[in-house]
Write a protein that holds these residues in place. Structure first.
Motif, PDB file in Angstrom:
ATOM      1  N   GLU A 145       0.869  -1.188   0.000  1.00 40.58           N
ATOM      2  CA  GLU A 145       0.000   0.000   0.000  1.00 40.58           C
ATOM      3  C   GLU A 145       0.896   1.224   0.000  1.00 40.58           C
ATOM      4  N   GLY A 150      -5.749  -1.979   1.196  1.00 43.39           N
ATOM      5  CA  GLY A 150      -5.578  -0.911   2.161  1.00 43.39           C
ATOM      6  C   GLY A 150      -6.610   0.213   1.949  1.00 43.39           C
ATOM      7  N   CYS A 151      -6.525   1.067   2.957  1.00 42.84           N
ATOM      8  CA  CYS A 151      -7.494   2.174   3.028  1.00 42.84           C
ATOM      9  C   CYS A 151      -7.438   3.088   1.809  1.00 42.84           C
ATOM     10  N   ASN A 189     -11.993  -3.164   0.857  1.00 45.81           N
ATOM     11  CA  ASN A 189     -10.995  -3.342   1.916  1.00 45.81           C
ATOM     12  C   ASN A 189     -11.619  -2.904   3.232  1.00 45.81           C
ATOM     13  N   GLU A 190     -11.597  -3.742   4.209  1.00 46.38           N
ATOM     14  CA  GLU A 190     -12.103  -3.393   5.545  1.00 46.38           C
ATOM     15  C   GLU A 190     -13.442  -2.672   5.467  1.00 46.38           C
ATOM     16  N   TYR A 248      -4.583  -6.769  13.727  1.00 47.16           N
ATOM     17  CA  TYR A 248      -3.526  -5.958  14.328  1.00 47.16           C
ATOM     18  C   TYR A 248      -3.732  -6.101  15.830  1.00 47.16           C
ATOM     19  N   GLU A 290      -4.010  -8.830   6.236  1.00 41.52           N
ATOM     20  CA  GLU A 290      -3.186  -7.843   6.934  1.00 41.52           C
ATOM     21  C   GLU A 290      -3.054  -8.307   8.371  1.00 41.52           C
ATOM     22  N   PRO A 292       1.801  -3.043   7.434  1.00 36.99           N
ATOM     23  CA  PRO A 292       2.148  -2.667   6.061  1.00 36.99           C
ATOM     24  C   PRO A 292       3.548  -3.153   5.678  1.00 36.99           C
ATOM     25  N   TRP A 343       2.678   4.986  10.010  1.00 39.08           N
ATOM     26  CA  TRP A 343       2.128   3.802  10.687  1.00 39.08           C
ATOM     27  C   TRP A 343       3.278   2.870  11.041  1.00 39.08           C
TER      28      TRP A 343
END
Ligand code: AHR
Length: 665
Positions: A52, A250-251, A382-383, A442, A469, A513, A523
């Motif tokens: 990402e 990813g976001c 994603n998410e 996470y 992830e 990541p 991050w």
């Protein structure tokens, strides 16, 4: 009396000896690997990577462009640029906007040059936290320009922070009608190495020139591709031998709002036509602002596919599901306007696989890759979570499966590995007979150790799992204090033995990541750290590498007291055989502070080599980390081991991860 004393001493000595012998026998653990009892094939995709554009992953990182804001499209059009020299007057550089005729790349600058000598009037670009320049390497400077009348000459020079010149060249533009843009390049070789160089462009002589897409690339990119990627960073990926690459997020796939979602069609074709947008990590964390973080898309979908092909990884693109990030605006595309989003997915399959007579297949060929990329799977969302996600997924699924019935779709199970959102999606996606469900975790290292059995009871006949992830958090999620320390890495290794034991269910997994720039991260923790010139793999990287390099072809049982080894006595283990290299590969984590003596028996092989190897990964302490200065502090060391028939003794060091390989003859 003396005789009695002698007898007593003898009995005491026997007792001591017996006690020692007994305690030694008790602490030596018997482990058995059953190489002829295949549990499940290990998918070639099992261990992959997730890329990402976060932490300067692409712009300022993997994408080797050294000029920041090369086309003046940042919100502040001259961000990254400064005017130099005593001759600079107000209005000498005017930002022009041709929005009506070029929506993808509206801005350029018009320079009014009126200097007779170099050094009097110029522009400097600061790069992304400086520019990493290497002695002896060639650099390609290029620019798009329009110049109606002859006159202006561009003197290009790279300088270090003291002003020392590291390389220079002169570019003499040619006159054009004033309408058509020309692209011109000039190259030079750097005479010194410098991590934080800057680029000066001195305007000499008099005249007016329009400039756009001012660019500087090293020649030593990955595969020496002009305008390519940083070779040292790609090499770190290639070394992992990843089974797949998930991209581009990813976001950032979702965007803060739908307007800033990732749209693959805007990332292909000539770079000057790729529509830059703000990177959502620019503003996401108030504690780690990155006002100069944008996505130029120089690294776009064509380049991602090419990268996947280069490193032997299956491409796994993730597309926006018609939903912006639910932590931000949570905008959704109305269901009666979802058509273009679904069409993007269908068109992407055509772009990757279609023959060159199709619209998008032709575009791929024009970009230099007539052969298909052989795309087999895609993620939608994603998410994302909630019924609004399911509703949109159904629209995507219906259209994609109707046209490409064998194409695999990967769906998100949200942000967390449990809780109401997860349960809702997990149930629903299984009812939908999802091909692949993407789980993210996470969590603290303790969670990873406690959940090594997570997949033991997952339905073997249902949807397959993609751990898309995951990363153990030494502090807490999104905390800037998270460290890639040995404690986090060993917890991940323990958990990964659980994935490998459950290869029947877990078909893909990737740490997240992937990259972080030491001067520009948002991050932590992250797998690979870089600065402008260097890279290093974290302890977590070496865990990933050992699993991926030695993934084998089939999972087999590894047992202690007839049970899988998943946390008892702080031991975690998995075993595979590799039918290609004819090896048995055993992975064992000792997550305790005590050394453990084991005797490992490799059962069921006709004949074993008398010598094998053990690769040990271990930190000096749980807090051990790697760094740019000490990149190999925690790194694998390989030694040979001797077998006695099918047995060998192995002392598992405290807090260690061992990979044992023995050839089956
Ligand atoms: O990996 C960083 C972010 O974590 C990803 O963009 C997102 O999917 C997750 O929340």
């Amino acid at each position: 009396m003396i005789k009695k004393l002698k007898i007593a001493c003898f009995v005491f000595a026997i007792c001591i000896f017996t006690c020692f012998f007994k305690s030694d026998a008790q602490s030596s653990v018997a482990i058995a690997v059953k190489v002829n009892q295949i549990k499940a094939p290990v998918q070639p995709t099992m261990w992959g990577i997730f890329f990402e554009d976060i932490n300067l992953g692409a712009d300022g990182g993997l994408y080797a462009e050294l000029i920041k804001n090369r086309s003046f499209e940042f919100q502040s059009p001259l961000m990254g640029w400064s005017q130099q020299g005593k001759n600079f007057k107000e209005g000498d550089v005017l930002v022009q906007n041709r929005q009506e005729t070029n929506a993808a790349n509206p801005r350029f600058i018009r320079v009014n040059a009126h200097s007779t000598a170099k050094g009097e009037q110029g522009l400097t670009n600061e790069g992304f936290r400086g520019m990493g320049i290497k002695k002896g390497v060639g650099y390609d400077f290029s620019v798009m320009y329009r110049m109606k009348n002859p006159g202006v000459k561009l003197n290009i020079e790279l300088a270090d922070s003291t002003g020392k010149i590291l390389g220079s060249a002169t570019l003499i533009p040619v006159v054009s009608s004033g309408k058509d843009w020309k692209k011109q390049s000039v190259s030079f070789i750097a005479n010194a190495t410098e991590p934080k160089a800057k680029l000066n462009i001195w305007f000499e002589v008099t005249g007016v020139i329009d400039l756009d897409m001012i660019s500087l690339f090293p020649k030593d990119t990955w595969k020496n591709r002009p305008g390519g990627m940083r070779a040292d960073m790609v090499q770190k990926l290639a070394d992992l031998k990843p089974g797949f690459i998930r991209f581009p997020g990813g976001c950032i796939v979702e965007g803060r709002d739908l307007a800033t979602r990732y749209q693959w069609k805007k990332t292909i074709g000539p770079v000057e036509d790729r529509h830059l947008i703000i990177n959502r990590w620019n503003t996401e964390f108030a504690h780690r602002p990155a006002p100069d973080y944008y996505q130029t898309f120089g690294l776009g979908f064509f380049e991602y596919f090419q990268l996947a092909e280069d490193i032997g990884a299956e491409p796994l693109p993730i597309l926006n599901a018609g939903m912006a990030c639910q932590f931000n605006t949570a905008e959704v595309a109305p269901m009666d306007e979802i058509g273009p989003y679904v069409q993007d997915a269908l068109d992407l399959i055509e772009f990757a696989n279609g023959n060159t007579a199709t619209r998008w297949g032709k575009m791929r060929a024009q970009m230099g890759h007539p052969a298909p990329f052989n795309l087999k799977m895609m993620g939608v969302g994603n998410e994302n979570w909630g019924p609004q996600y399911i509703e949109r997924l159904q629209a995507f699924t219906k259209a994609i499966k109707a046209k490409y019935p064998d194409f695999k779709l990967d769906y998100s199970s949200g942000t967390d590995p449990g809780g109401d959102r997860f349960d809702y999606l997990n149930n629903y996606l299984r009812k939908m007979k999802a091909d692949i469900i993407d789980e993210h975790y996470y969590r603290r290292p303790e969670w990873f150790l406690a959940n090594a059995k997570r997949y033991d009871n997952y339905d073997r006949n249902g949807s397959k799992i993609f751990a898309g992830e995951y990363a153990a958090q030494s502090d807490k999620t999104v905390s800037i204090n998270n460290k890639n320390n040995w404690e986090s890495a060993i917890a991940e290794a323990a958990f990964m033995t659980g994935m490998e034991r459950n290869a029947a269910v877990v078909h893909m997994a990737s740490y997240a990541p992937l990259f972080a720039h030491a001067d520009g991260w948002q991050w932590t923790p992250d797998l690979i750290w870089v600065d402008n010139l260097r890279t290093f793999g974290t302890p977590n990287y070496y865990v990933q590498k050992l699993f991926s390099n030695y993934k084998g072809t089939d999972a087999v049982p590894i047992l202690m007291n007839n049970e899988e080894i998943a946390g008892k006595d702080s031991l975690y283990a998995s075993a595979v055989i590799d039918k290609k290299s004819n090896e048995v590969i055993i992975k064992v984590v000792n997550a305790s502070d005590k050394q453990k003596s084991t005797t490992i028996s490799i059962d069921g092989a006709a004949n074993l080599a008398g010598e094998g190897s053990v690769t040990l990964l271990k930190g000096n302490s749980l807090q051990s980390v790697n760094s740019l200065e000490d990149p190999m502090a925690v790194s694998p060391v390989t030694k040979s081991i001797q077998l006695k028939g099918k047995l060998f003794d192995m002392a598992l060091q405290p807090y260690s991860f061992s990979v044992i390989r023995v050839s089956i003859k």
